[in-house]
Design an enzyme around this catalytic site. Structure first.
Site, mmCIF file in Angstrom:
data_model
loop_
_atom_site.group_PDB
_atom_site.id
_atom_site.type_symbol
_atom_site.label_atom_id
_atom_site.label_comp_id
_atom_site.label_asym_id
_atom_site.label_seq_id
_atom_site.Cartn_x
_atom_site.Cartn_y
_atom_site.Cartn_z
ATOM 1 N N CYS A 82 -38.717 48.586 -36.279
ATOM 2 C CA CYS A 82 -38.337 48.729 -34.879
ATOM 3 C C CYS A 82 -37.646 47.491 -34.313
ATOM 4 C CB CYS A 82 -39.558 49.126 -34.049
ATOM 5 S SG CYS A 82 -39.131 49.875 -32.452
ATOM 6 N N LYS A 128 -44.403 43.628 -39.497
ATOM 7 C CA LYS A 128 -43.381 43.477 -38.461
ATOM 8 C C LYS A 128 -43.246 42.013 -38.052
ATOM 9 C CE LYS A 128 -42.057 45.792 -34.131
ATOM 10 N NZ LYS A 128 -42.498 46.859 -33.180
ATOM 11 N N GLU A 171 -42.390 54.723 -37.314
ATOM 12 C CA GLU A 171 -43.280 53.632 -36.928
ATOM 13 C C GLU A 171 -44.548 54.215 -36.305
ATOM 14 O OE1 GLU A 171 -43.187 49.486 -34.331
ATOM 15 O OE2 GLU A 171 -41.975 51.180 -33.645
#
Length: 302
Positions: free
Chosen positions: A179, A138, A64
């Site tokens: 994440c 995300k 990331e």
């Protein structure tokens, strides 16, 4: 048992696991050190991908935010216009060139993306032909406040994505999360119901939640859904404003840790064998035992 209605536990019903183009292949997890020098970060990532490919990796996963420091101050400065490509997005231009030249699939970690007046934390997937196959923004932004430990609010600069991302590649059907996305089991369950063989989560867990939850969540997502989970973190830099936990990992469909590293820079090469998926699902037939008469997972967008 006939009243359990397992096929109705997922709406629409789960798709059958597709036959993958490859049954066995090597994945490369490139845990990279990240600096404030963007050109260096891009060159460094390129070298790591080439090393992983030279060791037999057909799929390479990056961390990331690998082209930029992880901070709200840095995201607007390092952001790229991915759709414009070329000079407007040197990071993805590199990924495209390398994937085509080496004939590998690349899950390009994530980079800050500029789209109009918005910023996203975005993962790009490039096929072995160098083409952009998918772009995952995300979905769950990292907004947490643990008093005395860590406070971070991605939403100060970033906009949340709105689309789950599953992509067919030369190495199977892959669901993408970034994440914090790994904490939300519903997303992983949707990917499993869409026939994913593998979930990939570039991530940068911190020194507070990393020791407690990083491995736990990976093993949980793999076990719950009986598929592979791969993660890739930046290497730890104790002098950075945000310190990553590290420990990039490959987890098998029984929740077993197949390969992992420590916190320093490293490249892991590990084997994925999709034939194990059916073995595990036959031995532990969760899909046939779900209680559709009691609960449902609804895939709204499908």
């Amino acid at each position: 048992a006939s009243s359990f209605k397992p096929d109705q536990a997922r709406v629409p019903s789960a798709l059958p696991l597709p036959a993958p183009p490859l049954t066995k292949f090597n994945i490369g997890l490139c845990q990279l050190s990240v600096t404030a020098d963007k050109k260096r970060n891009i060159s460094h990532a390129k070298n790591a991908i080439e090393q992983a490919a030279s060791k037999g990796a057909k799929l390479v996963l990056l961390p990331e935010i690998w082209n930029s420091p992880y901070s709200n101050d840095s995201f607007p400065v390092y952001a790229e216009d991915i759709d414009a490509g070329g000079e407007a997005s040197p990071s993805t231009a590199m990924l495209s060139e390398v994937s085509k030249r080496l004939k590998i699939t690349i899950i390009g970690g994530s980079i800050p993306e500029r789209f109009g007046d918005r910023l996203y934390n975005t993962c790009c997937v490039f096929g072995s032909d160098g083409e952009l196959k998918a772009k995952h923004r995300k979905i769950h932004l990292f907004d947490i406040d643990i008093p005395g430990k860590i406070t971070f609010m991605e939403s100060k600069t970033l906009t949340a994505g709105e689309t789950p991302t599953i992509v067919d590649t030369d190495v199977g059907r892959i669901g993408i999360g970034i994440c914090y996305d790994i904490r939300f089991q519903e997303l992983a369950m949707i990917y499993a119901a869409r026939g994913a063989h593998l979930l990939c989560y570039p991530g940068a867990f911190n020194m507070t939640t990393g020791p407690l939850h990083w491995e736990l969540l990976q093993r949980a997502r793999a076990t719950d859904n009986q598929l592979y989970v791969a993660t890739c973190s930046p290497a730890r830099d104790s002098g950075a404003g945000y310190t990553a936990w590290g420990h990039s990992t490959l987890v098998g469909p029984f929740g077993e840790v197949l390969a992992t590293t420590e916190h320093e820079e490293d490249i892991i090469i590990a084997e994925i064998d999709y034939s194990i998926l059916e073995q595990r699902r036959t031995s532990l037939p969760l899909n046939k035992q779900r209680r559709g008469d009691l609960y449902q997972l609804v895939d709204v967008q499908r």
